[in-house]
Design an enzyme around this catalytic site. Sequence first.
Site, PDB file in Angstrom:
ATOM      1  N   ASP A  59       0.823  -1.203   0.000  1.00  0.00           N
ATOM      2  CA  ASP A  59       0.000   0.000   0.000  1.00  0.00           C
ATOM      3  C   ASP A  59       0.861   1.259   0.000  1.00  0.00           C
ATOM      4  O   ASP A  59       1.614   1.503   0.951  1.00  0.00           O
ATOM      5  CB  ASP A  59      -0.884  -0.041   1.261  1.00  0.00           C
ATOM      6  CG  ASP A  59      -2.116   0.818   1.155  1.00  0.00           C
ATOM      7  OD1 ASP A  59      -2.182   1.665   0.270  1.00  0.00           O
ATOM      8  OD2 ASP A  59      -3.028   0.625   1.974  1.00  0.00           O
ATOM      9  N   ASP A  60       0.772   2.050  -1.071  1.00  0.00           N
ATOM     10  CA  ASP A  60       1.443   3.355  -1.146  1.00  0.00           C
ATOM     11  C   ASP A  60       2.960   3.257  -1.213  1.00  0.00           C
ATOM     12  O   ASP A  60       3.659   4.161  -0.739  1.00  0.00           O
ATOM     13  CB  ASP A  60       1.054   4.239   0.045  1.00  0.00           C
ATOM     14  CG  ASP A  60      -0.341   4.827  -0.068  1.00  0.00           C
ATOM     15  OD1 ASP A  60      -1.107   4.358  -0.921  1.00  0.00           O
ATOM     16  OD2 ASP A  60      -0.656   5.753   0.699  1.00  0.00           O
TER      17      ASP A  60
ATOM     18  N   CYS B  72      -5.766   3.682  -3.868  1.00  0.00           N
ATOM     19  CA  CYS B  72      -6.003   2.435  -3.127  1.00  0.00           C
ATOM     20  C   CYS B  72      -7.230   1.663  -3.601  1.00  0.00           C
ATOM     21  O   CYS B  72      -7.124   0.555  -4.118  1.00  0.00           O
ATOM     22  CB  CYS B  72      -6.162   2.740  -1.642  1.00  0.00           C
ATOM     23  SG  CYS B  72      -4.799   3.644  -0.887  1.00  0.00           S
TER      24      CYS B  72
ATOM     25  N   ARG C 172      -7.535  -1.813  -6.040  1.00  0.00           N
ATOM     26  CA  ARG C 172      -8.027  -3.086  -5.503  1.00  0.00           C
ATOM     27  C   ARG C 172      -9.214  -3.614  -6.300  1.00  0.00           C
ATOM     28  O   ARG C 172      -9.312  -4.802  -6.596  1.00  0.00           O
ATOM     29  CB  ARG C 172      -8.404  -2.909  -4.025  1.00  0.00           C
ATOM     30  CG  ARG C 172      -7.185  -2.903  -3.130  1.00  0.00           C
ATOM     31  CD  ARG C 172      -7.454  -2.366  -1.738  1.00  0.00           C
ATOM     32  NE  ARG C 172      -6.296  -2.623  -0.899  1.00  0.00           N
ATOM     33  CZ  ARG C 172      -5.139  -1.970  -0.997  1.00  0.00           C
ATOM     34  NH1 ARG C 172      -5.013  -0.999  -1.900  1.00  0.00           N
ATOM     35  NH2 ARG C 172      -4.118  -2.264  -0.225  1.00  0.00           N
TER      36      ARG C 172
ATOM     37  N   LYS D 216      -6.176  -5.849   4.014  1.00  0.00           N
ATOM     38  CA  LYS D 216      -7.049  -4.714   3.721  1.00  0.00           C
ATOM     39  C   LYS D 216      -8.028  -5.026   2.588  1.00  0.00           C
ATOM     40  O   LYS D 216      -7.626  -5.508   1.534  1.00  0.00           O
ATOM     41  CB  LYS D 216      -6.163  -3.510   3.353  1.00  0.00           C
ATOM     42  CG  LYS D 216      -6.867  -2.295   2.797  1.00  0.00           C
ATOM     43  CD  LYS D 216      -5.857  -1.180   2.572  1.00  0.00           C
ATOM     44  CE  LYS D 216      -6.420  -0.049   1.735  1.00  0.00           C
ATOM     45  NZ  LYS D 216      -5.467   1.062   1.595  1.00  0.00           N
TER      46      LYS D 216
ATOM     47  N   HIS E 219     -11.224  -2.613   1.574  1.00  0.00           N
ATOM     48  CA  HIS E 219     -11.327  -1.247   1.040  1.00  0.00           C
ATOM     49  C   HIS E 219     -12.041  -1.161  -0.315  1.00  0.00           C
ATOM     50  O   HIS E 219     -11.702  -0.319  -1.152  1.00  0.00           O
ATOM     51  CB  HIS E 219      -9.931  -0.602   0.943  1.00  0.00           C
ATOM     52  CG  HIS E 219      -9.970   0.898   0.938  1.00  0.00           C
ATOM     53  ND1 HIS E 219      -8.960   1.677   0.402  1.00  0.00           N
ATOM     54  CD2 HIS E 219     -10.913   1.760   1.402  1.00  0.00           C
ATOM     55  CE1 HIS E 219      -9.270   2.955   0.534  1.00  0.00           C
ATOM     56  NE2 HIS E 219     -10.447   3.039   1.143  1.00  0.00           N
TER      57      HIS E 219
ATOM     58  N   HIS F 260       1.638   2.458   3.934  1.00  0.00           N
ATOM     59  CA  HIS F 260       0.696   3.579   4.034  1.00  0.00           C
ATOM     60  C   HIS F 260       0.842   4.254   5.397  1.00  0.00           C
ATOM     61  O   HIS F 260       1.095   3.585   6.403  1.00  0.00           O
ATOM     62  CB  HIS F 260      -0.723   3.015   3.870  1.00  0.00           C
ATOM     63  CG  HIS F 260      -1.796   4.032   3.628  1.00  0.00           C
ATOM     64  ND1 HIS F 260      -2.131   5.009   4.545  1.00  0.00           N
ATOM     65  CD2 HIS F 260      -2.645   4.196   2.573  1.00  0.00           C
ATOM     66  CE1 HIS F 260      -3.135   5.729   4.056  1.00  0.00           C
ATOM     67  NE2 HIS F 260      -3.465   5.265   2.864  1.00  0.00           N
TER      68      HIS F 260
ATOM     69  N   ASP G 125      -0.222  -0.853  -4.833  1.00  0.00           N
ATOM     70  CA  ASP G 125      -1.513  -0.372  -5.333  1.00  0.00           C
ATOM     71  C   ASP G 125      -1.449   0.997  -5.984  1.00  0.00           C
ATOM     72  O   ASP G 125      -2.373   1.400  -6.689  1.00  0.00           O
ATOM     73  CB  ASP G 125      -2.568  -0.386  -4.221  1.00  0.00           C
ATOM     74  CG  ASP G 125      -2.285   0.605  -3.103  1.00  0.00           C
ATOM     75  OD1 ASP G 125      -1.176   1.161  -3.035  1.00  0.00           O
ATOM     76  OD2 ASP G 125      -3.180   0.815  -2.260  1.00  0.00           O
ATOM     77  N   ASN G 126      -0.419   1.763  -5.735  1.00  0.00           N
ATOM     78  CA  ASN G 126      -0.228   3.059  -6.393  1.00  0.00           C
ATOM     79  C   ASN G 126       1.188   3.529  -6.114  1.00  0.00           C
ATOM     80  O   ASN G 126       1.939   2.869  -5.398  1.00  0.00           O
ATOM     81  CB  ASN G 126      -1.248   4.115  -5.917  1.00  0.00           C
ATOM     82  CG  ASN G 126      -1.475   4.163  -4.426  1.00  0.00           C
ATOM     83  OD1 ASN G 126      -2.551   3.840  -3.941  1.00  0.00           O
ATOM     84  ND2 ASN G 126      -0.454   4.548  -3.668  1.00  0.00           N
TER      85      ASN G 126
ATOM     86  N   LYS H 179       0.940   9.143  -6.019  1.00  0.00           N
ATOM     87  CA  LYS H 179      -0.419   8.643  -5.824  1.00  0.00           C
ATOM     88  C   LYS H 179      -1.422   9.747  -6.173  1.00  0.00           C
ATOM     89  O   LYS H 179      -1.199  10.912  -5.858  1.00  0.00           O
ATOM     90  CB  LYS H 179      -0.569   8.231  -4.355  1.00  0.00           C
ATOM     91  CG  LYS H 179      -1.965   7.868  -3.905  1.00  0.00           C
ATOM     92  CD  LYS H 179      -1.941   7.544  -2.420  1.00  0.00           C
ATOM     93  CE  LYS H 179      -3.337   7.224  -1.877  1.00  0.00           C
ATOM     94  NZ  LYS H 179      -3.292   6.894  -0.441  1.00  0.00           N
TER      95      LYS H 179
END
Length: 545
Positions: free
Chosen positions: A19-20, A57, A61, A114, A116, A206, A310-311, A379
């Site tokens: 994540d991130d 995010c 996903r 996660k 989301h 993140h 994810d980004n 992001k």
Amino acid sequence: MSTADQKGVRPNVVIILNDDMGFSDIGCYGGEVETPNLDRLAFAGLRYSQFYNTARCSPSRASLLTGLHPHQTGIGILTYDTGPEGYTGDLGTNCVTMAEVLREAGYRTYLSGKWHVAKSLTEPSPAWPLQRGFDEFYGTIIGAGSFYHPNTLTRGNENVEHEAVNDPEFFYTDAISDQAADFIRDHARDHADRPFFQYVAYTAPHWPLHAHDEDIARYKGRFDAGWDNLREERLARLVRAGIIDASWMLTDRDPTQPAWRDAKEKEWLLRCMEVYAAQIDRMDQGIGRILDALEETGQMDNTMIVFLSDNGACAEDIPEGVPVRELVDNLMIAQEKTRDGRPVRFGNDRSIMPGAEDTYQSYETAWANLSNTPFRLYKHWIHEGGISTPLIIHWPQGIEEGGLRHTPGQLPDLMATVLDVTGAAYPAEYKGNAIQPCEGSSLVPSFEGDGVERGPLFWEHEGNAAVRVGNWKLVRKYPGPWELYDMEADRTEMNDLAAGNPDRVEELKALYQAWADRCGVIDRETILAYLASQQGTAFWEKEEA
């Protein structure tokens, strides 16, 4: 004929999403962070240099899970109601998840981490994991939160936040890793006659910056040279590795940021990057335990493992002075107090060192600029820094020889790839609902080498947009003009060719608009008007912050 049919086996599938994280943070992509387990997978498998996520995010996903573009799934922006169909904030019924497809094909399905992609955060809904194809789920419904005491911690359909409160050693990254390893061992004990799909969705790295002291200590001094020198060093390693072409220029330092020599409060700045690195390090340690579980159960060779982010890296500053109660009530991304009752100190206060449970901070723009070396932007945006991800694929029985792949691809391709290697059938209808066709192209042809033809790639997020056809990428940073880049000569997007190529710009704009119309993309002005009519602008402004 599918790869599974050709080989006479159905492989397990493990997809690990973090994540991130920026393009060049982990060791095997040029970074300073120690990631021996990811490096092991990368050097024995494949590393892709031009794979793309969807810049944020929730949309990423949704796209990964369904093989569609996010606007086709209900997650046009995030998991809030931001418009009509395509922007409801819930994973819709006109799409199927990878778990649903694989369960229909006889797989057992597991999720640790996660979610989301559901609007309801506290009450089970049709968009929750167990209702979308997973046999077992342990993780969080919300998109961010404390690593020591995460909101919406859920097992199955039941809230289990008490597990974190009652366990002084609880740390969410470790919990995700250990549950994933347990799922693999339990599967071998109870369902050895069936293949499995395991989705491991970390929240690291993140924000908030939370990490163990012993992990942080490993990075003391590692970043002391500062972001300017480190960006140059990363680029040199990326070029030596063959991931980045030597002719591509390093992007300029973000113009909002000072040179490292002029930066103030260096002790706090360095600590931020040390904690960020420690978050990734802790994740890699947990990935090692997942690999141990695969080896102990004899499943390593017949498991396709995929790792990606994810980004791009996140340049968000967490502002000081925002009441934690407001964040708890409205976004559920923070706890007002620690588990032992101390107030959480929210915001990037330079007098408070990040890492501990009673802090809530981010590592800010200049370090995100380092994380995305050699690209620009972050992001949210569709320039290369926002959408470029490491992609590692490891599968001993399916990939004969490891190496680098420069074949472009994006998230819907993962569904197509999983269908290819497992022989699972993608449905035209599911539970009485018509299902949109998969938008991806299988990566399996690239397992043997580059040179695979790839159709157009498309992106849109909050008005930021792009289309890539072959070497040409047309991209827009909302509300600015369209820019045109030659990805073969200039992937770092330093030389805008739009003015000299008006016909190509118009051709690519037409392709983009046809895709946007087909996939239900709604322009940003319409979204803003909808939000103003429904709930005023305060919500949107808060989300933008």
